[in-house]
Design a protein around this motif. Structure first.
Motif: not given
Length: 353
Positions: A61-79
């Motif tokens: 659940n921490y990782h969900i929060a880190n990905a969707l709440i704390k994270n404001n811009a970083t996305r996963l690229t094709q690489s």
């Protein structure tokens, strides 16, 4: 909250997050979501411009929060996706411990490969996004979306002919690959990431370890509902094992035991002086009762009201579906330090040194 992705979290407040946030006072700028779970409430609060801090005892659940709440811009690229899927499956932790327990042996070897590859991603936000997507994939392959079934039940329910015969649905998605589910959800998870021009934070700890260190205008409390079926470690602890590559232990303060529930709530309410507004979600099928919770709250605050609405959880039995009500306890803490309140808009998740 239209961009909130599919998370499949039992007890998720996605359907009523907007209703809850509608009750927040206009002067509130910061929110601490102390049992953040699938982060639907935090996501709605972030979308409304609040500065958000989350906490959950489960690592996944921490990782969900880190990905969707704390994270404001970083996305996963094709690489990044190429890195995640590179290499050959191997016999690692998941294979050794969970083959033909929750997944078939070849599936466990694939999970071991993906766990190894996540560490090759070049930022913590990307790693959290990958964990959130793998979590979603694992949930999609698991009948009833929770890890408390026997292997015999899992094999039976993943049999599409059996599923069709019993439920008139084949549920073919249970037998799609992890890779299929990751790719199928990638766009939605990437699209869910946004900035509201605020800095957010995420914690992974027992709630009683962080309450004294965090200040915010609002604290939102959504603990497991005692006496219900919601055993979150039993449902999702496997994914913490996957992340840690070791068997994790059930957390101490799980709010599931009726013998300790009153004491836990009493201790919880006694530690909320850092927050001007308290919001507690609970329901009429759980223990303690509405009246017992009100009695406890009155020990620490005077200005309390309760509003309610119908709300049905997927896990709720048929009989309770028609009678189930969601309570929202709202407290204005008049003993809250006014000077502290002025600071909190700038000091979300402030921690003591």
């Amino acid at each position: 909250m239209s961009n909130y992705p599919k998370v499949n979290y039992i007890g998720n407040k996605e359907k009523i997050a907007s209703w809850i946030c509608d009750q927040f006072p206009k002067d509130a700028k910061t929110l601490f979501d102390a049992f953040s779970g699938g982060c639907s409430l935090s996501y709605e609060a972030k979308s409304r411009g609040l500065e958000v801090c989350t906490n959950d005892v489960l690592k996944v659940n921490y990782h969900i929060a880190n990905a969707l709440i704390k994270n404001n811009a970083t996305r996963l690229t094709q690489s990044d996706i190429d890195i995640l899927f590179s290499g050959e499956p191997f016999e690692g932790f998941m294979f050794a411990n969970y083959s033909e327990v929750y997944f078939f042996s070849e599936e466990c070897k694939t999970l071991d490969l993906y766990r190894k590859n996540i560490e090759k991603l070049d930022s913590e936000a990307k790693k959290s996004l990958a964990f959130a997507l793998i979590r979603r994939a694992m949930i999609r392959k698991m009948p009833y979306s929770r890890f408390n079934l026997s292997w015999e039940q899992i094999v039976q329910l993943r049999d599409e002919d059996y599923s069709y015969k019993k439920y008139k649905r084949r549920r073919a998605y249970h037998n799609k690959s992890f890779k299929f589910h990751v790719l199928n959800n990638l766009e939605a998870y990437n699209a869910a990431i946004f900035s509201n021009n605020k800095t957010h934070n995420a914690h992974n700890d027992d709630v009683f370890n962080v309450l004294d260190r965090i200040k915010a205008d609002i604290i939102y409390l959504d603990p497991p509902y005692t006496g219900s079926m919601n055993n979150y470690f039993g449902f999702y602890g496997l994914m913490d094992d996957f992340i840690a590559s070791e068997k994790t232990k059930p957390f101490e303060h799980h709010f599931m035991d009726k013998k300790s529930a009153i004491s836990l709530f009493d201790t919880l309410f006694s530690k909320l002086s850092n927050f001007k507004y308290w919001y507690l979600s609970y329901n009429n099928s759980s223990y303690p009762s509405k009246e017992e919770l009100l009695n406890l709250l009155h020990k620490y605050a005077d200005n309390i009201k309760v509003i309610e609405r119908k709300h049905v959880y997927k896990i709720t039995g048929k009989e309770k579906k028609e009678k189930n009500k969601e309570f929202l306890f709202i407290v204005e803490n008049k003993h809250h330090d006014k000077n502290q309140s002025k600071r909190t808009g700038q000091a979300i998740c402030e921690t003591a040194n």
